[in-house]
Design a protein around this motif. Structure first.
Motif, PDB file in Angstrom:
ATOM      1  N   PHE A   1       0.846  -1.264   0.102  1.00  0.00           N
ATOM      2  CA  PHE A   1       0.049   0.141   0.126  1.00  0.00           C
ATOM      3  C   PHE A   1       0.971   1.124   0.086  1.00  0.00           C
ATOM      4  CE2 PHE A   1      -2.255  -3.453   2.227  1.00  0.00           C
ATOM      5  CZ  PHE A   1      -3.432  -3.352   1.621  1.00  0.00           C
ATOM      6  N   ASP A   2       0.311   2.168  -0.605  1.00  0.00           N
ATOM      7  CA  ASP A   2       1.198   3.642  -0.435  1.00  0.00           C
ATOM      8  C   ASP A   2      -0.012   4.631  -0.642  1.00  0.00           C
ATOM      9  OD1 ASP A   2       3.188   5.294   0.116  1.00  0.00           O
ATOM     10  OD2 ASP A   2       4.532   4.213  -1.351  1.00  0.00           O
ATOM     11  N   CYS A   3       0.653   6.025  -0.316  1.00  0.00           N
ATOM     12  CA  CYS A   3      -0.322   7.196  -0.347  1.00  0.00           C
ATOM     13  C   CYS A   3       0.462   8.310  -0.835  1.00  0.00           C
ATOM     14  CB  CYS A   3      -1.018   7.356   0.526  1.00  0.00           C
ATOM     15  SG  CYS A   3      -2.420   8.420   0.506  1.00  0.00           S
ATOM     16  N   TRP A   4       0.041   9.097  -1.657  1.00  0.00           N
ATOM     17  CA  TRP A   4       0.853  10.250  -1.937  1.00  0.00           C
ATOM     18  C   TRP A   4      -0.210  11.384  -2.851  1.00  0.00           C
ATOM     19  CZ3 TRP A   4      -0.796   6.921  -5.601  1.00  0.00           C
ATOM     20  CH2 TRP A   4       0.178   5.717  -5.664  1.00  0.00           C
ATOM     21  N   PRO A   5       0.290  12.846  -2.667  1.00  0.00           N
ATOM     22  CA  PRO A   5      -0.550  13.849  -3.296  1.00  0.00           C
ATOM     23  C   PRO A   5      -0.988  13.325  -4.762  1.00  0.00           C
ATOM     24  CG  PRO A   5       1.243  14.729  -2.108  1.00  0.00           C
ATOM     25  CD  PRO A   5       1.581  13.380  -2.210  1.00  0.00           C
ATOM     26  N   ALA A   6      -2.313  13.652  -5.275  1.00  0.00           N
ATOM     27  CA  ALA A   6      -2.593  12.956  -6.424  1.00  0.00           C
ATOM     28  C   ALA A   6      -2.134  13.809  -7.683  1.00  0.00           C
ATOM     29  CB  ALA A   6      -4.278  13.082  -6.418  1.00  0.00           C
ATOM     30  N   ASP A   7      -1.701  14.952  -7.357  1.00  0.00           N
ATOM     31  CA  ASP A   7      -1.177  15.632  -8.434  1.00  0.00           C
ATOM     32  C   ASP A   7       0.673  15.141  -8.757  1.00  0.00           C
ATOM     33  OD1 ASP A   7       0.288  16.607  -6.267  1.00  0.00           O
ATOM     34  OD2 ASP A   7      -0.113  18.629  -6.929  1.00  0.00           O
ATOM     35  N   ALA A   8       1.114  13.992  -8.180  1.00  0.00           N
ATOM     36  CA  ALA A   8       2.219  13.549  -8.292  1.00  0.00           C
ATOM     37  C   ALA A   8       2.232  12.585  -9.629  1.00  0.00           C
ATOM     38  CB  ALA A   8       2.655  12.703  -6.959  1.00  0.00           C
ATOM     39  N   GLU A   9       2.715  13.091 -10.650  1.00  0.00           N
ATOM     40  CA  GLU A   9       2.527  12.522 -11.837  1.00  0.00           C
ATOM     41  C   GLU A   9       3.019  11.061 -12.067  1.00  0.00           C
ATOM     42  OE1 GLU A   9       3.822  14.586 -15.342  1.00  0.00           O
ATOM     43  OE2 GLU A   9       2.229  16.427 -14.966  1.00  0.00           O
TER      44      GLU A   9
ATOM     45  N   MET B   1      -9.421   4.825   2.032  1.00  0.00           N
ATOM     46  CA  MET B   1      -9.576   5.026   3.506  1.00  0.00           C
ATOM     47  C   MET B   1      -8.043   5.620   3.790  1.00  0.00           C
ATOM     48  SD  MET B   1     -11.039   1.329   4.630  1.00  0.00           S
ATOM     49  CE  MET B   1     -10.839   1.474   6.256  1.00  0.00           C
ATOM     50  N   MET B   2      -6.979   4.960   3.152  1.00  0.00           N
ATOM     51  CA  MET B   2      -5.544   5.355   3.410  1.00  0.00           C
ATOM     52  C   MET B   2      -5.679   7.120   2.998  1.00  0.00           C
ATOM     53  SD  MET B   2      -2.514   2.942   2.349  1.00  0.00           S
ATOM     54  CE  MET B   2      -3.027   2.581   0.702  1.00  0.00           C
ATOM     55  N   ALA B   3      -6.053   7.373   1.844  1.00  0.00           N
ATOM     56  CA  ALA B   3      -6.049   8.797   1.389  1.00  0.00           C
ATOM     57  C   ALA B   3      -6.584   9.784   2.221  1.00  0.00           C
ATOM     58  CB  ALA B   3      -6.548   8.644  -0.095  1.00  0.00           C
ATOM     59  N   GLN B   4      -7.700   9.071   3.074  1.00  0.00           N
ATOM     60  CA  GLN B   4      -8.500   9.918   4.061  1.00  0.00           C
ATOM     61  C   GLN B   4      -7.675  10.107   5.376  1.00  0.00           C
ATOM     62  OE1 GLN B   4     -11.942   7.704   4.470  1.00  0.00           O
ATOM     63  NE2 GLN B   4     -13.104   8.376   2.994  1.00  0.00           N
ATOM     64  N   ILE B   5      -6.844   9.450   5.594  1.00  0.00           N
ATOM     65  CA  ILE B   5      -6.177   9.352   6.911  1.00  0.00           C
ATOM     66  C   ILE B   5      -4.579   9.999   6.727  1.00  0.00           C
ATOM     67  CG2 ILE B   5      -4.887   8.094   8.599  1.00  0.00           C
ATOM     68  CD1 ILE B   5      -7.306   5.905   8.079  1.00  0.00           C
ATOM     69  N   PHE B   6      -3.845   9.671   5.630  1.00  0.00           N
ATOM     70  CA  PHE B   6      -2.533  10.067   5.451  1.00  0.00           C
ATOM     71  C   PHE B   6      -2.083  11.613   5.430  1.00  0.00           C
ATOM     72  CE2 PHE B   6       1.052  10.659   2.627  1.00  0.00           C
ATOM     73  CZ  PHE B   6       2.174  10.427   3.664  1.00  0.00           C
ATOM     74  N   PRO B   7      -2.854  12.447   4.974  1.00  0.00           N
ATOM     75  CA  PRO B   7      -2.779  13.732   4.834  1.00  0.00           C
ATOM     76  C   PRO B   7      -2.710  14.418   6.084  1.00  0.00           C
ATOM     77  CG  PRO B   7      -4.525  13.313   3.154  1.00  0.00           C
ATOM     78  CD  PRO B   7      -4.175  11.736   4.043  1.00  0.00           C
ATOM     79  N   TRP B   8      -3.319  13.695   7.236  1.00  0.00           N
ATOM     80  CA  TRP B   8      -3.292  14.124   8.809  1.00  0.00           C
ATOM     81  C   TRP B   8      -2.065  13.768   9.253  1.00  0.00           C
ATOM     82  CZ3 TRP B   8      -6.943  17.471  10.030  1.00  0.00           C
ATOM     83  CH2 TRP B   8      -8.277  17.399   9.420  1.00  0.00           C
ATOM     84  N   PHE B   9      -1.142  12.988   8.830  1.00  0.00           N
ATOM     85  CA  PHE B   9       0.249  12.545   9.082  1.00  0.00           C
ATOM     86  C   PHE B   9       1.154  13.576   9.326  1.00  0.00           C
ATOM     87  CE2 PHE B   9      -0.057   7.768   8.727  1.00  0.00           C
ATOM     88  CZ  PHE B   9      -1.085   7.664   9.399  1.00  0.00           C
TER      89      PHE B   9
END
Length: 712
Positions: A518-526, A688-696
């Motif tokens: 699993f991973d998560c990043w800003p959606a504008d990261a091409e 679910m990850m994308a809802q949580i990770f920005p708060w880290f």
């Protein structure tokens, strides 16, 4: 096979919208008698599309109340009225209201469907704006009508049900259609913006949409007339506002969502659309469009058999996980647990300890996990209000002595809710998870305000199955044989305080629930989509050199640019692999609906899928297996669309059915509740990850966060 006449279904158009964008492949299987018995209807009204000349007035400059058109959508004589139109300067603006300062353009509606759509939409708007209390026009010209619901009004709030009427026109047909959708509930504050700022010190940055002169507008886009009269601006309630205004945000947890949507639309029809006044504008047939038989299909295999411990099959998750245990237990045999709580919750912490150690409750946690759980009192962390919570926890967690070959699991009694309207409280809620993940400690957060002895015993099974997954086990797998395909899921979530969407990803090697990363990043990261795809393909090919195809479950349709980059990636990897993108609408479909008139809750059969238009479908995942028996729940259908980098690949009905089945299967792998949401985990988990990770606090996902299902 019964005909439409034999089963009393009237003949219908080739698709739900009456629009054929491309040659359609019939997906109807004559052997499916279950389909023949489903006489389904939609939320669409057809009306005749007559030859009619209408006058419009044209401007070569943008005007707020006018509609913009490309000159190619208009008659050729537009060049005589507006000079200099070409591909670099292609737009004009039209209005239906006479303007002596602008030239007149006559248009035959049946020959110019885009103009006809605008004209009919305006006629409906001018009529409906006199019938409902509030209206809204969005940035693409959709008209929404807000119907007040007096029975739901409160001291501070006015309640409104929202409906959209969309006009669908096409040059290829002799009729047009109205798509009538229910868009949910909204609440408008009875206090003006001026009073709210004076009385409650409301931060205007919390304000999204507002009411001004019966129109719903974004606050930040209000004109000078409105902004100069804050005493006449009334905000639409947002969750953030409830942090300063003494009201609770009204949550609507509707089990019969499809059924109630049908009833709301039906009431709206009888009150407005079926009246003589409306019929003078839109002379529709007074009946909803039916779904033709060749639009419908049924999954060949709708089994819900799941495999638990000892390869036992069971279609009842509660019985399976309690009686047979997980399909694959957590790999580490040594598990130590402890608790984190506020000192004022000492009594609740002792009660929670009794539940997790098996002294209370009718199901023991170890019975679900099938691993001995050792409670370590000396690891408990108690905090107070002296300094911020994370400042108290961070040194304790960092200095914790941890044994090798041992998994640690924390139960956190949170004084804050994850849905709190206070951003600071939500930040603390999630950053405690981050601190623990930094030491590879998995956790279960429990809302201290909701924790009660009388009903917590029911939650132990859900906590236990999530604990198995978080610690690397698999609570259950699908009973079918695994299909060796690489499946990658992406989900997105927009966090208001960050101002940008975040993208989560997951990839797995088969349909048995073997998630790899699993991973998560800003959606504008091409690089995100293509980097994840490249990594997944390389890993998969090490185990399966002959990759048949790559399937991406995505939250939106991919652009041509994205597909071009995917093709370049496949070439770089020297892998001649077809790539299929299944776009899955994670909010479920509230636009196009398909309903079953003979079912008490209007549910089509479980596994039924209906073609809306070229490569676009509705898939129904529900409990309706027998056709007429009430189910107690009526979820909305999933809206799916298919794309591929190979021309013609999506014209294969067997492949479409297989991909539908794949989505269906992944909706059975939610490992956090015995009640399964009807959404595939391939997009639900990343979301679910994308809802949580920005708060880290950190910008990079902790290592444990990439390998474990910590977010369940």
């Amino acid at each position: 096979m019964k005909t439409s006449q034999e089963n009393k279904c009237p003949p219908t158009t080739n698709d739900v919208h009456g629009i054929s964008e491309a040659p359609i492949v019939s997906l109807y299987n004559p052997e499916d008698e279950a389909i023949a018995n489903q006489c389904l209807f939609t939320n669409i009204l057809a009306f005749p599309y007559p030859t009619k000349w209408i006058s419009f007035w044209v401007s070569d400059k943008a005007v707020d109340s006018y509609r913009r058109f490309h000159f190619r959508k208009l008659p050729n004589n537009i060049h005589q009225l507006v000079e200099g139109l070409d591909e670099e300067n292609p737009f004009v603006w039209l209005t239906t209201h006479p303007d002596d300062n602008e030239p007149e353009l006559k248009v035959e509606l049946s020959a110019y469907p885009a103009v006809a759509c605008y004209w009919y939409t305006q006629q409906i708007y001018e009529y409906m704006s006199t019938q409902v209390r509030l209206t809204r026009v969005d940035y693409i010209g959709n008209h929404q009508y807000w119907q007040e619901v007096p029975s739901l009004n409160t001291r501070y709030l006015l309640a409104f049900r929202k409906f959209t009427i969309s006009v669908i026109t096409t040059q290829a047909e002799d009729k047009a259609e109205l798509l009538v959708t229910y868009d949910g509930l909204s609440y408008v504050l009875k206090y003006s913006l001026m009073k709210l700022t004076e009385i409650f010190k409301l931060d205007t940055k919390m304000v999204g949409k507002v009411v001004f002169k019966k129109q719903i507008e974004p606050y930040k886009h209000l004109g000078e007339e409105a902004t100069s009269q804050p005493d006449k601006i009334y905000p639409v309630l947002t969750r953030e506002m409830t942090a300063v205004i003494p009201i609770e945000f009204p949550f609507n947890h509707e089990k019969l969502k499809l059924t109630m949507t049908y009833h709301y639309i039906t009431d709206f029809y009888h009150q407005f659309l079926g009246t003589e006044g409306f019929l003078r504008i839109i002379p529709h047939r007074k009946t909803w469009n039916m779904v033709s038989e060749d639009q419908q299909s049924l999954l060949k295999n709708r089994s819900r058999d799941l495999m638990f411990g000892g390869h036992h099959l069971n279609d009842n998750i509660y019985q399976g996980i309690v009686n047979q245990g997980p399909a694959i237990v957590s790999p580490c045999p040594h598990i130590k647990i402890f608790m984190i709580y506020h000192q004022q919750d000492d009594g609740k912490a002792k009660l929670l300890k009794d539940f997790v150690t098996g002294k209370k409750g009718f199901v023991k946690l170890g019975q679900v996990t099938r691993r001995p759980l050792v409670y370590m009192d000396e690891l408990d962390i108690v905090f107070n209000d002296s300094v911020p919570i994370t400042e108290q926890l961070e040194p304790r967690i960092r200095m914790m002595e941890m044994e090798a070959e041992t998994d640690y699991f924390a139960f956190y009694l949170s004084p804050f809710q994850k849905t709190s309207p206070n951003p600071e409280e939500r930040r603390v809620y999630y950053q405690v998870k981050e601190l623990l993940l930094g030491r590879y400690i998995l956790s279960q957060t429990i809302d201290s305000h909701k924790f009660q002895e009388k009903n917590f015993g029911l939650s132990i099974v859900n906590i236990g199955m999530a604990m198995v997954a978080k610690l690397g086990g698999i609570p259950w797998q699908l009973g079918q044989q695994p299909v060796q395909e690489l499946i990658i899921g992406f989900g997105a979530s927009r966090i208001k305080r960050k101002g940008m969407p975040y993208l989560g990803s997951s990839f797995c090697f088969d349909n048995r629930g073997s998630f790899q990363e699993f991973d998560c990043w800003p959606a504008d990261a091409e690089w995100a989509l293509h980097g994840t795809l490249a990594k997944a393909i390389k890993s998969y090919r090490k185990q399966n050199p002959n990759v048949e195809r790559v399937v991406i479950h995505y939250y939106k349709e991919l652009s041509r640019k994205d597909f071009k980059r995917i093709d370049e990636l496949i070439d770089d990897l020297d892998a001649d692999i077809p790539v299929i993108v299944v776009r899955i609408n994670t909010t479920f479909s509230q636009s196009e609906l398909v309903l079953n008139p003979v079912h008490p809750e209007k549910l089509p059969m479980n596994g039924n899928y209906v073609r809306l238009k070229y490569h676009q479908y509705l898939l129904h995942i529900n409990d309706n297996e027998e056709g007429t028996k009430a189910c107690g729940k009526a979820p909305m259908p999933l809206k799916l669309s298919f794309q591929s980098n190979r021309a013609g690949l999506m014209d294969d009905p067997d492949l479409i059915e297989r991909l539908m089945r794949q989505v269906y299967e992944f909706s059975l792998l939610h490992w956090r509740s015995v009640r399964q949401p009807r959404l595939p985990v391939t997009v639900e988990y990343p979301q679910m990850m994308a809802q949580i990770f920005p708060w880290f606090r950190g910008e990079v996902m902790p290592e444990a966060g990439r390998k474990r299902l910590w977010f369940l």
